[in-house]
Structure formats: C-alpha cells, structure tokens
Design a protein around this motif. Structure first.
Motif: not given
Length: 333
Positions: A111-122
């Motif tokens: 979870v920590a190293v994954h770059t979450w996509p989209g504007r809501t990713g963070s």
C-alpha cells in the motif's frame, strides 16, 4: 503427489501462511476444539492468503495433519470441501494475532509504495494506511471501524472518508459487504492478498522506506495548524512525510495536484517556518524543518484555528448520539 503441484508449489503455498497454520499442517499443534476446528482454521488461513479450494486441499492431503487417521483418506476430500465451503459462509476470524500481523505488514508495504492513481489517490492511500495500521495494532484483518473514527484518525471529512471506503471496495482492497455491528460501526474485511492493478505498480520516490513510518506519519496530522482554514491537511502530510529536499513538481506528481497548488502548499510551510528553500542548480527545493508543539500552536493561533479538531470531534460525538437516539426510538423522534 499430484502432477499439478510439485514440492516447490507446496512450499510456495506454505510460505503464504502464518506460523500457526504451519504448525497445524505439520502436526505439531492442533486447535483446542479438535480436528474439525483445526481443518476449519486451516481453510480460513488459506482463503485469507489467496489460495483456492484445490490448493487448500492439496496442502492438507500432503501434510502430516492430512496423513493422520483423524478423518481417513476416504473422507478427507469431502471434509476439506465442507470446511472450505463453510469458511466462505462464515466470516469469523481465526485468532493468531502475530501471524496475521505478518500478513498485514506485507500488505502495508504494498500500500505504501503504490502510487495511487487519480486526484483522490493520496486520500485513498492515507485511508488505506490508516486501516492497515489499525489492523496491525489489533492483530486482525477484519477490524470494526466507523467512517467518522477514520475521519478523525486521518483528519479528513466524514463524507470524504466514506467515498474513499467505497473506492477501496471497488479496488478490492476491502472485500465482502461490510457487516454492521452497531448504529455507526461496521466490520470490514481487508484483502491481505491485495495487489495494485497491472500498470499501476510504480513506487513513489517520496515514500519512506517502511510502510509503518508512513502510516504513522500520514494518519497523525491532527494538529490545528493543519486545519482546512490554516495550512491545510495536504501541507501537513507533506511536512510529516517528506524525508529529503523536494521540488514543487515532485510534490505535484506525488499528491496528484498541479505544480501551482504544490508551490502554494510549500510556500505556506516556508512562510510558517516549517520549511526552507534551498537551491539545487537551477531547481528550487524545499527542506522540511523540525518544529515544537508550541510552534504549531502559534501557527494555529495566527490562522484562528485553535481548537478546530476538538470542535470537530464534538460535532462527531453529537451526530453519533443523534443517530443512536434515532435508532433507539425507531425513527419516531
């Protein structure tokens, strides 16, 4: 041994299981309620680790536990299928907190190293890390949570966290329908076998080396200096999670915002004395500075947000009480 699975395959399956499951398979230990409870426990561990029914059955058939005369070879296949089907119908968690924490920690790293996509990713990553941190703390993969508790934990709005939970379910980070345990609490099940979708596995260069460090940092930005009308939540996360000098473009990429927005957050930190600008050739970088609680209190007082989080918690408490009263009276009040 079946042709479909060799020793290497069985060893791999075993590597996915917690230590208590290995002791059950090797016959070194048994569930206190007997052989059937042991088989049920093994089915739960295998299901949680992402194995299917056939892989579970092969593990049992070629284990010391399966080789015993507890069920007899003629009944073992049937008993395995019954245990597996019963496990799918029953969400009761088998207690092995240390073993579960190992699996939760592995999930947290992904979870920590994954770059979450989209504007809501963070936002989704922060909520997911808060859930993982809670699972690790309790030694469980099915925590009882409320969206309002999560909102307070990650210092986001209740509606924002509710939407994030729906997205995490769509992404299969959360599996199964949440089980209602009270007027405002739900029991969630975390997918310990979750992996980022293909093509979305690039690790962020700004993420600290361990998921635990990031989870503790990103879910604890609860000072009034980082309230919405002060420096803001995102500036707070930048301040606590950034370990080395960064450029505005790096922050923009990490948090899925424009470079202009990133520069505004960083400049706010500089103006408040929480960061400083340094030159790196032709690039301006920002280095986070340590600050005392007194310093943060001064920032909150300057922006007029002192006591903001405590007032939010009071609002949440009143809303909880109102909802509880509504359910107790059957909606008549």
């Amino acid at each position: 041994m079946p042709a479909t699975t060799g020793d290497l395959g069985l060893d791999y399956f075993r590597s996915l299981l917690p230590s208590i499951a290995i002791r059950y398979l090797d016959g070194d230990e048994r569930h206190p309620h007997g052989a059937w409870a042991t088989l049920r426990a093994l089915a739960r561990y295998c299901h949680t680790a992402g194995l299917d029914k056939f892989e579970f059955r092969e593990l049992i058939e070629w284990s010391e536990f399966g080789a015993s005369s507890l069920f007899g070879r003629g009944r073992l296949k049937t008993q395995c299928e019954m245990a597996w089907d019963k496990t799918l119908d029953d969400e009761t968690e088998v207690a092995d907190r240390d073993g579960i924490r190992v699996l939760v920690a592995r999930l947290g790293e992904r979870v920590a190293v994954h770059t979450w996509p989209g504007r809501t990713g963070s936002t989704d990553r922060v909520v997911a890390l808060a859930i993982v941190a809670r699972c690790h703390e309790l030694g469980t993969y099915s925590p009882v949570l409320s969206s309002r508790w999560l909102a307070e934990r990650v210092t986001l709005g209740h509606a924002t966290v509710s939407r994030s939970l729906r997205r995490l379910a769509e992404d299969e980070f959360l599996v199964g329908k949440p089980k209602r345990t009270s007027e405002h609490n739900y029991q969630y099940r975390v997918n310990l076998n979750w992996a980022p979708a293909q093509g979305q596995t690039e690790a962020s260069s700004l993420v600290p080396s361990t998921w635990l460090t990031l989870s503790l940092n990103t879910v604890s930005v609860g000072h009034d200096a980082f309230a919405p009308k002060s420096l803001g939540y995102r500036a707070g996360r930048i301040w606590v999670a950034t370990q080395h000098p960064v450029s505005a473009q790096e922050i923009a990429t990490e948090y899925r915002v424009s470079a202009k927005t990133a520069r505004r957050d960083l400049q706010g930190l500089v103006d408040s004395g929480l960061a400083e600008k340094i030159r790196d050739g032709r690039v301006t970088r920002y280095r986070m500075l340590d600050a005392s609680t007194e310093k943060l209190d001064e920032i909150a007082e300057f922006f007029g947000t002192t006591g903001w989080h405590s007032r939010q918690r009071e609002t949440h408490d009143r809303q909880r009480d109102a909802r509880a009263y509504h359910y107790q009276t059957g909606g008549q009040a």
